[in-house]
Design a protein around this motif. Sequence first.
Motif, PDB file in Angstrom:
ATOM      1  N   LEU A  65       1.099  -3.712  -6.711  1.00 52.20           N
ATOM      2  CA  LEU A  65       1.754  -2.673  -6.227  1.00 52.20           C
ATOM      3  C   LEU A  65       2.989  -3.013  -5.411  1.00 52.20           C
ATOM      4  CD1 LEU A  65      -0.727  -0.175  -5.614  1.00 52.20           C
ATOM      5  CD2 LEU A  65       0.511  -0.271  -7.780  1.00 52.20           C
ATOM      6  N   GLY A  66       2.947  -4.071  -4.862  1.00 54.41           N
ATOM      7  CA  GLY A  66       4.130  -4.347  -3.900  1.00 54.41           C
ATOM      8  C   GLY A  66       3.816  -3.867  -2.388  1.00 54.41           C
ATOM      9  N   LEU A  67       3.991  -5.009  -1.484  1.00 54.82           N
ATOM     10  CA  LEU A  67       3.749  -4.887   0.066  1.00 54.82           C
ATOM     11  C   LEU A  67       4.855  -4.147   0.888  1.00 54.82           C
ATOM     12  CD1 LEU A  67       1.331  -7.857   0.821  1.00 54.82           C
ATOM     13  CD2 LEU A  67       0.962  -5.700  -0.228  1.00 54.82           C
ATOM     14  N   GLY A  68       6.183  -4.553   0.350  1.00 52.98           N
ATOM     15  CA  GLY A  68       7.353  -4.166   1.102  1.00 52.98           C
ATOM     16  C   GLY A  68       7.293  -4.952   2.498  1.00 52.98           C
ATOM     17  N   GLU A  69       7.843  -4.444   3.354  1.00 49.19           N
ATOM     18  CA  GLU A  69       8.066  -4.873   4.555  1.00 49.19           C
ATOM     19  C   GLU A  69       7.364  -3.951   5.677  1.00 49.19           C
ATOM     20  OE1 GLU A  69      12.260  -5.618   5.314  1.00 49.19           O
ATOM     21  OE2 GLU A  69      12.419  -7.319   3.629  1.00 49.19           O
ATOM     22  N   ALA A  70       7.331  -4.567   6.886  1.00 46.70           N
ATOM     23  CA  ALA A  70       6.905  -3.592   7.990  1.00 46.70           C
ATOM     24  C   ALA A  70       7.580  -2.509   8.474  1.00 46.70           C
ATOM     25  CB  ALA A  70       6.516  -4.635   9.303  1.00 46.70           C
ATOM     26  N   SER A  71       8.965  -2.536   8.272  1.00 50.73           N
ATOM     27  CA  SER A  71       9.802  -1.492   8.545  1.00 50.73           C
ATOM     28  C   SER A  71       9.867  -0.417   7.474  1.00 50.73           C
ATOM     29  CB  SER A  71      11.249  -2.037   8.941  1.00 50.73           C
ATOM     30  OG  SER A  71      11.673  -2.812   7.726  1.00 50.73           O
ATOM     31  N   ALA A  72       9.741  -1.072   6.454  1.00 44.99           N
ATOM     32  CA  ALA A  72       9.785  -0.329   5.054  1.00 44.99           C
ATOM     33  C   ALA A  72       8.544  -0.793   4.066  1.00 44.99           C
ATOM     34  CB  ALA A  72      10.973  -0.373   4.262  1.00 44.99           C
ATOM     35  N   PRO A  73       7.284  -0.201   4.308  1.00 48.44           N
ATOM     36  CA  PRO A  73       6.159  -0.647   3.463  1.00 48.44           C
ATOM     37  C   PRO A  73       6.316  -0.012   2.369  1.00 48.44           C
ATOM     38  CG  PRO A  73       5.663   1.345   5.013  1.00 48.44           C
ATOM     39  CD  PRO A  73       6.926   0.726   5.603  1.00 48.44           C
ATOM     40  N   SER A  74       5.812  -0.535   1.075  1.00 47.69           N
ATOM     41  CA  SER A  74       5.759  -0.206  -0.119  1.00 47.69           C
ATOM     42  C   SER A  74       4.342   0.456  -0.590  1.00 47.69           C
ATOM     43  CB  SER A  74       6.042  -1.445  -1.177  1.00 47.69           C
ATOM     44  OG  SER A  74       6.113  -0.849  -2.347  1.00 47.69           O
TER      45      SER A  74
ATOM     46  N   VAL B  69       6.337   8.593   1.124  1.00 47.82           N
ATOM     47  CA  VAL B  69       5.550   7.438   1.254  1.00 47.82           C
ATOM     48  C   VAL B  69       5.695   7.159  -0.418  1.00 47.82           C
ATOM     49  CG1 VAL B  69       3.355   6.111   1.019  1.00 47.82           C
ATOM     50  CG2 VAL B  69       4.060   7.616   2.956  1.00 47.82           C
ATOM     51  N   PRO B  70       6.139   5.866  -0.743  1.00 50.47           N
ATOM     52  CA  PRO B  70       6.364   5.671  -2.452  1.00 50.47           C
ATOM     53  C   PRO B  70       4.840   5.288  -2.812  1.00 50.47           C
ATOM     54  CG  PRO B  70       7.000   3.725  -0.974  1.00 50.47           C
ATOM     55  CD  PRO B  70       6.402   4.803   0.065  1.00 50.47           C
ATOM     56  N   ILE B  71       4.131   6.088  -3.162  1.00 53.43           N
ATOM     57  CA  ILE B  71       2.701   6.038  -3.896  1.00 53.43           C
ATOM     58  C   ILE B  71       2.959   6.623  -5.236  1.00 53.43           C
ATOM     59  CG2 ILE B  71       1.475   6.104  -1.846  1.00 53.43           C
ATOM     60  CD1 ILE B  71       0.784   8.933  -2.354  1.00 53.43           C
TER      61      ILE B  71
END
Length: 213
Positions: free
Chosen positions: A96-105, A207-209
């Motif tokens: 699904l992708g993790l993203g970053e700590a400031s912009a979690p995926s 949240v991009p779920i």
Amino acid sequence: MITSRGGNPEAGEDAPAPGAPEGSGPGAGASGETEAPGGRRGPDGAETGEPVGPGPGGPETAEEPAPPPAGPVTNVVVALVVVALGAAGLAGSWSLGLGEASAPSAGMWPFLVSAAITCLGAALVLRARRTRDAERFSSSSWAVLAGLATMAAFASLIGVIGFEIPAAALAFVWLRFIGGESWRLSALTSLGIVVAFYLLFVAVLAVPIPHLF
């Protein structure tokens, strides 16, 4: 004239002897109470309402026997299943992708939860021989397996059709068939959970779920 042993020709043997304290006749307790068929009677003959039976120190009800322990082999198997579930969650979250700590995926929080589950499963493997409070599998254990199976189905479907339908189905199955709640309560609660999650994570927090609407 024939007199009784108590010295009272009219009262007979049941009367107390002269000079004896009141309530010391047959059937009287230490406080002058007598036992009646329906309960205890006080010195004046009135029922006290207290049932006649064993007191606080009487015999206790036998407790149900405890189920047999699971044993080290079963503990290891269960711990490995937990590790496998955690590893599957890690793989699905990574896809699904993790993203970053400031912009979690979308996969960030499931990845963290799956990592914690994997670590706990590994700890259970190390403590398998020292665990003594685990119970052997019984008929009630199938409910736990059913819950795990529905959770796995939820995780596999959320990336395909969104979280709304799998979340509603998961909550309904858990409430109705595992928790034993009524059909109406299970349906209303399931819909309420999905609406609350949608408003919080999609509408408010953005949240991009995966979702349908």
